[in-house]
Scaffold this motif. Sequence first.
Motif, mmCIF file in Angstrom:
data_model
loop_
_atom_site.group_PDB
_atom_site.id
_atom_site.type_symbol
_atom_site.label_atom_id
_atom_site.label_comp_id
_atom_site.label_asym_id
_atom_site.label_seq_id
_atom_site.Cartn_x
_atom_site.Cartn_y
_atom_site.Cartn_z
ATOM 1 N N ASP B 98 21.138 10.779 46.293
ATOM 2 C CA ASP B 98 21.717 10.760 47.647
ATOM 3 C C ASP B 98 20.653 11.009 48.705
ATOM 4 N N ILE B 99 19.737 11.910 48.392
ATOM 5 C CA ILE B 99 18.673 12.235 49.350
ATOM 6 C C ILE B 99 17.764 11.028 49.557
ATOM 7 N N ILE B 100 17.423 10.360 48.443
ATOM 8 C CA ILE B 100 16.556 9.180 48.542
ATOM 9 C C ILE B 100 17.242 8.089 49.368
ATOM 10 N N ALA B 101 18.522 7.877 49.098
ATOM 11 C CA ALA B 101 19.266 6.854 49.855
ATOM 12 C C ALA B 101 19.312 7.223 51.342
ATOM 13 N N TYR B 102 19.502 8.489 51.614
ATOM 14 C CA TYR B 102 19.600 8.931 53.010
ATOM 15 C C TYR B 102 18.273 8.765 53.750
ATOM 16 N N GLU B 145 11.926 21.986 49.829
ATOM 17 C CA GLU B 145 12.870 22.136 48.722
ATOM 18 C C GLU B 145 14.307 22.327 49.187
ATOM 19 N N HIS B 146 15.232 22.360 48.225
ATOM 20 C CA HIS B 146 16.665 22.503 48.505
ATOM 21 C C HIS B 146 17.093 21.502 49.584
ATOM 22 N N LEU B 147 16.702 20.249 49.439
ATOM 23 C CA LEU B 147 16.982 19.261 50.487
ATOM 24 C C LEU B 147 18.467 18.947 50.616
ATOM 25 N N THR B 148 18.895 18.847 51.875
ATOM 26 C CA THR B 148 20.225 18.354 52.211
ATOM 27 C C THR B 148 20.006 17.282 53.273
ATOM 28 N N LYS B 149 21.068 16.550 53.613
ATOM 29 C CA LYS B 149 20.898 15.527 54.652
ATOM 30 C C LYS B 149 20.460 16.165 55.969
#
Lengths: 450, 165
Positions: B98-102, B145-149
């Motif tokens: 999801d992070i990569i797509a975002y 780290e701990h990535l969110t959108k």
Amino acid sequence: MGIKLLLDKANVPGIRGYEVYRREGGYRSVEKALKEMNPESIVEEVKKSGLRGRGGAGFPTGMKWSFIAKPEGVPRHLVCNADESEPGTFKDRYLMEFLPHLLLEGLIVSSFALGANDTYIYIRGEYAWITDILEEAINEAKANGWLGKNILGTGFECNIYVHRGAGAYICGEETALIESLEGKRGNPRIKPPFPAIQGVWQRPTVVNNVETLAAIVPIINMGGEEYAKIGVGRSTGTKLISACGNINKPGVYEIDMTISVEEFIYSDEYCGGIKGGKQLKACIPGGSSVPILPANLLLKTATGETRYMNYESLSDGGFATGSMLGSGGFIVLDEDQCIVKNTLTLARFYRHESCGQCSPCREGTGWMEKILHKIEHGHGTIADIDLLWDIQRKIEGNTICPLGDAAAWPVAAAIRHFRDEFEWHINNPVLSQTSNFGLQHYADPIHVPA
Amino acid sequence: MTYTFNETQMTELNRLVAHYPEGKQKSALLPALHLAQDSFDGWLPTELMDYVASLLHIEPIEVYEVASFYSMFNLKPVGKFIFEVCQTGPCMISGSDDIIAYIQQQLAIKPGETTQDGVFTLKLVECLGACGYAPMMQVGKIFREHLTKEKVDSIIAEYRATVTK
């Protein structure tokens, strides 16, 4: 609380710096080793301690040290393997980042035991900020007389240098690491000759993991026999476990190898249970290359015995029903995780990291990734599962270094324990793109959360 | 284009070379390539690799074969900031897809590409040793780290601000 030998001071404010580290009893083992012991007696203590290499292979450290050749007039080297790259493993990073002087202390004592004057820390290139931390610590140690010429007036000289890699998992293999330290591609060497005879620059060399070398400090301080009393059987001392995945408390934990896997996952002192109250589906207990186990085989062995967090218990049942402690990279998968997809990412990892020297690994890892990609995306056939099995079997044992085995084992274990999930993917090509096989019968039979 | 280290860079190179025994200066190749890549445009053009070869008294091919082996050395131009997002097992099960797509959506680039303004490059990488703090990416010397959108938004804004200043 379990016994802590490495991380007992990790939370002391300022422990990263020399002053606090020394005040807390740091560098005592160097004083003891250099003033009261000699190289032979240190090696003896390490042998008595039963310490096994903490990088993954678990080879007895004292024995490894005793293999080092001592030809007249040829310098010997100690190299610290800080190329931590096995997916799921981040314990050495933690140790170096927060307790850099503990590593240096272990390195000085170990260098003395091996008769090495120039010692290298080969650190993975991505840990760039830790390189700075280590160099700062080296400067502090040097300024306080623990490094350089004539340490503590004993005439012993020790210099420690940090060598940064540049992104290659294979350099965690000791002969590839040596090639890389010589400024070459990380292609593993054919053994023999072993590094203990001809290592870096053709000189006798010992390569040890970060955690292994840090463990030398408590071994010298408390004595090998006392160290060996901690733990159980041939799993002596403490082990750092880096826990990650779908758990409440990911992080680095020091355990004394007598606790059960169940306690490690569910107790609040460690992983704190599965995130979101979900159920445990599977676990890779020792870094990505060791066999994945479904929950039912993880918490209890095939014969119904409690499984413990140590070398022997985790490998109980062999690869048929067991796994390995490996590097201590503990990866937990919950009920929502797809085994096919997880295996695909690991296969891609090994394809990417294969050095390309041996054809079974170079070609085989690519094949496995492609087939898994095909199954994951709904284009697989049942024959693909057998093909995957066949390929992994032909890689294992047929390569110069263990990367081939490391790539084969995760695929083999996934098929061995989760074959019906692979079949489900193949038989439900459309459904598998939007939904998940889920737990089915893999549910942990003894732990049904409220 | 020809490349030359300034005095500071040359001092650093000499410090690195001094770590190894006399005559084994080739051992300093990896550290020297890091220094070269960081000192200029974040990648290693052939001329720069040739320069490193001359400094270490080795053949250019010895540098090329090494530079092409290690994933941290860039052999093509890159943006000012490289988002190196981990996609291996532990990050994947923690939501890296999801992070990569975002990030792709926010920067309007695909993996391996650089934004038109030359500020960001997106690179997908394999395990960086931050599995307990997943999902994550490396930017320059540090791990995010701990990535969110939301966190990705603020990181993009943070680096963009350093450029527009």
